[in-house]
Design a protein around this motif. Sequence first.
Motif, PDB file in Angstrom:
ATOM      1  N   VAL A 231     -23.802   5.045 -18.142  1.00 21.32           N
ATOM      2  CA  VAL A 231     -24.503   6.092 -17.429  1.00 21.32           C
ATOM      3  C   VAL A 231     -23.548   6.729 -16.413  1.00 21.32           C
ATOM      4  O   VAL A 231     -22.762   6.032 -15.778  1.00 21.32           O
ATOM      5  CB  VAL A 231     -25.722   5.486 -16.696  1.00 21.32           C
ATOM      6  N   ARG A 232     -23.613   8.033 -16.292  1.00 16.86           N
ATOM      7  CA  ARG A 232     -22.772   8.737 -15.303  1.00 16.86           C
ATOM      8  C   ARG A 232     -23.690   9.379 -14.263  1.00 16.86           C
ATOM      9  O   ARG A 232     -24.410  10.327 -14.582  1.00 16.86           O
ATOM     10  CB  ARG A 232     -21.898   9.784 -15.991  1.00 16.86           C
ATOM     11  N   ILE A 233     -23.657   8.839 -13.063  1.00 20.25           N
ATOM     12  CA  ILE A 233     -24.513   9.338 -11.981  1.00 20.25           C
ATOM     13  C   ILE A 233     -23.699  10.369 -11.197  1.00 20.25           C
ATOM     14  O   ILE A 233     -22.725  10.039 -10.536  1.00 20.25           O
ATOM     15  CB  ILE A 233     -24.999   8.187 -11.092  1.00 20.25           C
ATOM     16  N   ARG A 234     -24.124  11.618 -11.318  1.00 22.53           N
ATOM     17  CA  ARG A 234     -23.360  12.714 -10.723  1.00 22.53           C
ATOM     18  C   ARG A 234     -23.783  12.983  -9.270  1.00 22.53           C
ATOM     19  O   ARG A 234     -23.035  13.584  -8.518  1.00 22.53           O
ATOM     20  CB  ARG A 234     -23.544  13.979 -11.571  1.00 22.53           C
ATOM     21  N   GLN A 235     -24.992  12.581  -8.923  1.00 23.59           N
ATOM     22  CA  GLN A 235     -25.473  12.840  -7.561  1.00 23.59           C
ATOM     23  C   GLN A 235     -26.505  11.792  -7.196  1.00 23.59           C
ATOM     24  O   GLN A 235     -27.352  11.432  -8.012  1.00 23.59           O
ATOM     25  CB  GLN A 235     -26.084  14.246  -7.477  1.00 23.59           C
ATOM     26  N   ASN A 236     -26.435  11.280  -5.957  1.00 26.83           N
ATOM     27  CA  ASN A 236     -27.401  10.325  -5.450  1.00 26.83           C
ATOM     28  C   ASN A 236     -28.341  11.006  -4.463  1.00 26.83           C
ATOM     29  O   ASN A 236     -28.030  12.070  -3.928  1.00 26.83           O
ATOM     30  CB  ASN A 236     -26.704   9.149  -4.771  1.00 26.83           C
TER      31      ASN A 236
END
Length: 321
Positions: free
Chosen positions: A315-320
């Motif tokens: 998974v690539r989390i681009r923004q939290n």
Amino acid sequence: MLLLAPMDGLTHVAFRRLVAAYGPPDLFYTEMVSVRAVVFQPPERDPYLRHTETDRPLIAQLAGREPELFEEAVRRLEERFDFAGYDLNLGCTRGRARRQGWGAALMEEPELARKIAAAVRRATRKPLSAKLRSAPGHDLRRLLTLAEGLLAEGVDTLVLHPRAPEEGLKRPPRWEEIATLKRETGARVVGNGEILSPDDAIRMLETTGCDGVMIGRASLLRPWIFRDVRALLKGEPPPEPPDPLEPVEILARNLGFLPGEWREKRFILWLFWYLQNFPFGLYYFGQVQRTRGIPQKIALLKDLLTPERIPPYPVRIRQNR
């Protein structure tokens, strides 16, 4: 053992049922439940406590700072519900918890945390866990002292997210602290933090010696990740991911279990994460956010997601948030 992490505003009954539709974890957790709310309002009406037969076994995660309220809240919950156990929130760093002196703030007050654990243990014989962060500054001695005090008061399981409170999600978690906590206490320890693929879950189990893995943000993007971890544990390849629109439609149906005024907000909160699966996901989110009404949002998503496919792990989390 695989566990769904408690996440404020996200691990409500509608989302838990979505996860269950693909393959449930061993334990579900509620989102953070205020002990004050349980004591001073009818818990039967509390949307945070809603659950069904599908999203079980379910642990109620409790937040607060007054031991007497923890004890009374658990007694009330024991009379009215059938939770599989309880979890003490000693790790949340979000604004509401920080302002109230809940969550990770209690790691600075180990004696108070210990009194809270003792109070809950007086009220129930069910399993009791505590979700922790690393100590401020990654002070291992402080972490171990807190852990030993909690275990002495009847906590059965320690769940560790090995980032310090001041780090938020900015730095990589120090998995070696999970191994240290397990080795030094001999307790049942669950690891949490940066599980972005089934391979990560296996690696955490193998490298830390922990007894279970808790998955949070990755389950928001891939609600079927628990199914995929189980496949890998069996030596099998993970099944193909679903059509991108399918989880959206399942969650939308499940929103009927929430109060009407909650539904659209909770739907959009989850979409912020789920749409990050796609290269233009944050653009999609902006388009959906400007559309009013859940049916209208779904119609737009059908157009946006038709050409998309779920990418491979991790998974690539681009923004939290």
